[in-house]
Design an enzyme around this catalytic site. Structure first.
Site, PDB file in Angstrom:
ATOM      1  CB  SER A  28     -69.443 -19.164   2.937  1.00 47.97           C
ATOM      2  OG  SER A  28     -70.727 -18.916   2.412  1.00 47.97           O
ATOM      3  CD  GLU A 130     -78.739 -37.247  12.457  1.00 40.08           C
ATOM      4  OE1 GLU A 130     -77.922 -37.432  11.326  1.00 40.08           O
ATOM      5  OE2 GLU A 130     -79.586 -35.925  12.791  1.00 40.08           O
ATOM      6  CG  HIS A 251     -82.342 -37.639   4.300  1.00 40.84           C
ATOM      7  ND1 HIS A 251     -83.003 -37.572   4.415  1.00 40.84           N
ATOM      8  CD2 HIS A 251     -81.414 -36.825   4.613  1.00 40.84           C
ATOM      9  CE1 HIS A 251     -83.172 -37.615   6.044  1.00 40.84           C
ATOM     10  NE2 HIS A 251     -82.046 -37.244   5.740  1.00 40.84           N
ATOM     11  NE  ARG A 300     -78.854 -40.327   5.586  1.00 34.86           N
ATOM     12  CZ  ARG A 300     -78.323 -39.015   6.566  1.00 34.86           C
ATOM     13  NH1 ARG A 300     -78.030 -38.257   5.411  1.00 34.86           N
ATOM     14  NH2 ARG A 300     -78.928 -38.283   7.498  1.00 34.86           N
ATOM     15  CG  HIS A 361     -78.794 -35.421   1.993  1.00 36.55           C
ATOM     16  ND1 HIS A 361     -79.759 -33.995   2.635  1.00 36.55           N
ATOM     17  CD2 HIS A 361     -78.020 -35.951   3.173  1.00 36.55           C
ATOM     18  CE1 HIS A 361     -79.635 -33.868   4.143  1.00 36.55           C
ATOM     19  NE2 HIS A 361     -78.408 -34.995   4.291  1.00 36.55           N
ATOM     20  NE  ARG A 396     -73.040 -37.549   4.308  1.00 34.95           N
ATOM     21  CZ  ARG A 396     -74.392 -36.678   5.084  1.00 34.95           C
ATOM     22  NH1 ARG A 396     -73.850 -36.404   6.634  1.00 34.95           N
ATOM     23  NH2 ARG A 396     -75.125 -37.201   4.976  1.00 34.95           N
TER      24      ARG A 396
HETATM   25  C1  SIN Z   1     -80.365 -35.054   8.650  1.00 37.50           C
HETATM   26  O1  SIN Z   1     -81.217 -33.996   9.221  1.00 37.50           O
HETATM   27  O2  SIN Z   1     -81.492 -36.007   8.949  1.00 37.50           O
HETATM   28  C2  SIN Z   1     -79.626 -34.574   7.373  1.00 37.50           C
HETATM   29  C3  SIN Z   1     -78.092 -35.392   8.497  1.00 37.50           C
HETATM   30  C4  SIN Z   1     -77.683 -35.320   8.268  1.00 37.50           C
HETATM   31  O3  SIN Z   1     -76.851 -35.306   6.375  1.00 37.50           O
HETATM   32  O4  SIN Z   1     -75.848 -35.757   7.855  1.00 37.50           O
END
Ligand code: SIN
Length: 545
Positions: A28, A130, A251, A300, A361, A396
């Site tokens: 969900s 980001e 992360h 990342r 993550h 990703r």
């Molecule tokens: C974040 O808010 O740093 C994570 C975003 C994501 O994993 O796409």
């Protein structure tokens, strides 16, 4: 063939009850809820199964946002380039093209459906940046509560439709197949209802897996602890193919809450760096300075590796994230939930630096499927984090996952026009087994130690040996704990085996014994299958035309 003794079918009692629907959706989050609405738009009845309650899960926890080329000066082709760069050579370009081209319209449809995004002073969707993005293209809601708002809007739609039947606390055990080997349903247990090992059958014309991630195979994760990789494990047991499981994204900025902290850990969104926060060593110097042209907003995997290396080299438990320049207004209005998580552990990020560490993550790999959710098994579809469409490659790009879940779950509609009639399941004669529930901690400890952020031949070989030994700790006592441990063991074993196979470092897969990326040898996808309890790995070329 990698030696292992994994469970090919979960031990469970015969189903004591049966329920029918046209389409079963499992999960969900954004992918599952959108898949349910897509099926309803074709007038199909839906049974929506969710392991927790409807409004929880990884989507509801997503802070940063959803990426799409919505801003002035941005374009799908720039979004494509950033995605490919982050994916470190392993993205499927056709899949990424679909994502970036269709993304902006899909986000606009989400808005028309009722999701309220934060606006800029001119009344347009406010966009931030980001890691890995060269444009501001992250739409957010409630400051840092993007996932919760998307979930609220989709849940409201689903709840308003009486033709969507919902079972919460439903743990799906195995897929059911008919005599033509097509998926025609699932077995499931509703946790907390009936007998501890009570099982039912749900039969349908199509089954859509949207079970989310597998972060719970590690000791520290940003995922909810129900993210035990159930979709990947049960589809492997049914003969499906998985790929790219070695690419686990860590992360870089997860709140450090003590050396012994285990389980779900609070995320400090990359968007905090997008608004100007920077990483610092404990001596106060800027950590990312001179290490990457994009500094704190490098992709990342790059930032996570730097943070990890700094922790190892310095012997300190964490690095600092300095958001003290953001100011009170930004913290209060843009990051209210992160502010509250920090204050709960006694840190005020308005005036103090935040101790952060990397943690598991996101799984970039998963069940092989395409941008319409189709898998190689008739009747079985996969959307969202449990699927691998090739969009994410080896790493990703931030905030591409909510977008992928949305776009693919809408595109599922192409398969829902002409579903075959419902069919009866055939008896599956595979031997059944289970791993003891209490070994869960052994599995997560072993996986974290040897197949975590940094791996080597030595650590992975030892991990696989230990996991094999854990695989001997079997039981015939069915329960939520033993079903979950069995899934975790399968997923951990495939992650470790794929990571051992890939003798290079690329994206989020980091081998200390093979520190370089090797395009001559490793521009391939590692695929895995489960056959008679054994892992079978092979390679397939990357589709990039
Ligand atoms: C974040 O808010 O740093 C994570 C975003 C994501 O994993 O796409």
């Amino acid at each position: 063939m990698t030696e292992a003794n994994l469970v090919q079918k979960l031990h469970a009692s015969d189903p004591g009850w049966t329920i029918n629907a046209d389409v079963i959706v499992i999960g969900s989050g954004i992918a599952g809820l959108t898949a349910a609405l897509t099926a309803r738009s074709k007038n199909l009845s839906v049974l929506l199964l969710t392991k927790d309650v409807l409004s929880t899960g990884s989507t509801a926890w997503a802070q940063g946002g959803i990426a799409a080329a919505l801003g002035p000066g941005d374009s799908p082709s720039q979004h494509l380039n950033d995605t490919l760069e982050a994916g470190a050579g392993l993205c499927d370009i056709n899949s990424v093209n679909v994502l970036v081209e269709e993304g902006p319209a899909a986000v606009k449809r989400l808005i028309s459906l009722g999701a309220t995004f934060d606006l800029d002073p001119s009344g347009n969707v406010a966009l931030t940046r980001e890691g890995g993005h060269r444009q501001d293209r992250i739409a957010h809601a409630g400051g840092d509560a993007t996932g919760a708002e998307i979930s609220r809007a989709l849940v409201a739609k689903v709840l308003a439709d009486p033709k969507v039947r919902i079972f919460e606390h439903a743990l799906v055990l195995d897929l059911l197949k008919n005599k033509a080997n097509a998926v025609c349903g699932v077995t499931l247990h509703v946790m907390g209802r009936g007998k501890i090992d009570g099982v039912g059958a749900a039969l349908a014309r199509a089954v859509v897996l949207a079970t989310g991630g597998l972060g719970a195979v590690f000791e520290q994760t940003t995922n909810p602890l129900v993210a035990t990789g159930d979709g990947v494990a049960l589809s492997l047991r049914a003969g499906a193919t998985v790929s790219d499981l070695e690419f686990i994204q860590f992360h870089p900025t997860v709140l450090w809450t003590g050396n012994d902290s285990k389980g779900s850990q609070p995320l400090i969104s990359e968007a905090v760096r997008g608004e100007g926060a920077i990483l610092r060593k404990l001596d106060g110097s800027a950590l990312m300075q001179n290490l990457h042209p994009m500094k704190d907003l490098a992709p990342r995997d790059v930032v996570a590796h730097v943070v990890h290396q700094e922790i190892v080299n310095s012997g300190n438990a964490y690095v600092w994230l300095d958001g003290t320049k953001l100011g009170e207004e930004v913290w209060l209005h843009r990051f209210p939930n992160i502010l509250s998580s920090c204050r709960k552990v006694g840190i005020d990020p308005i005036t103090e630096m935040i101790p952060v560490v990397p943690a598991a993550h996101y799984a970039s790999g998963g069940l092989v499927s395409d941008m319409t959710g189709k898998t190689e098994i008739p009747g079985l579809f996969a959307v969202g984090e449990c699927a691998n469409t090739g969009v994410h490659g080896a790493n990703r790009l931030a905030s591409n996952s909510l977008l992928e879940g949305l776009v693919v779950a809408e595109r599922l509609s192409t398969h829902l026009q002409d579903l075959p009639k419902q069919s009866e399941p055939e008896f599956n004669s595979s031997p059944t087994n289970l791993i003891k529930g209490k070994v869960r901690k052994e599995i997560t400890k072993t996986t974290t130690k040897g197949a975590g952020a940094v791996r080597s031949k030595e650590s992975l070989t030892k991990t696989l040996q230990t996991l094999n030994q854990i695989g001997n700790k079997t039981t015939k006592e069915a329960s939520t704990q033993s079903w979950e441990s069995t899934n975790l063991l399968t997923v951990s074993s495939f992650i470790a085996a794929a990571a051992l196979h890939r003798e290079e470092s690329r994206g989020s897969h980091w081998r200390s014994d093979f520190p370089e990326r090797n395009d001559d040898r490793w521009l391939v996808r590692i695929i895995g299958k489960l056959q008679e309890g054994k892992m079978v790995l092979s390679e397939t070329a990357i589709k990039n035309k």
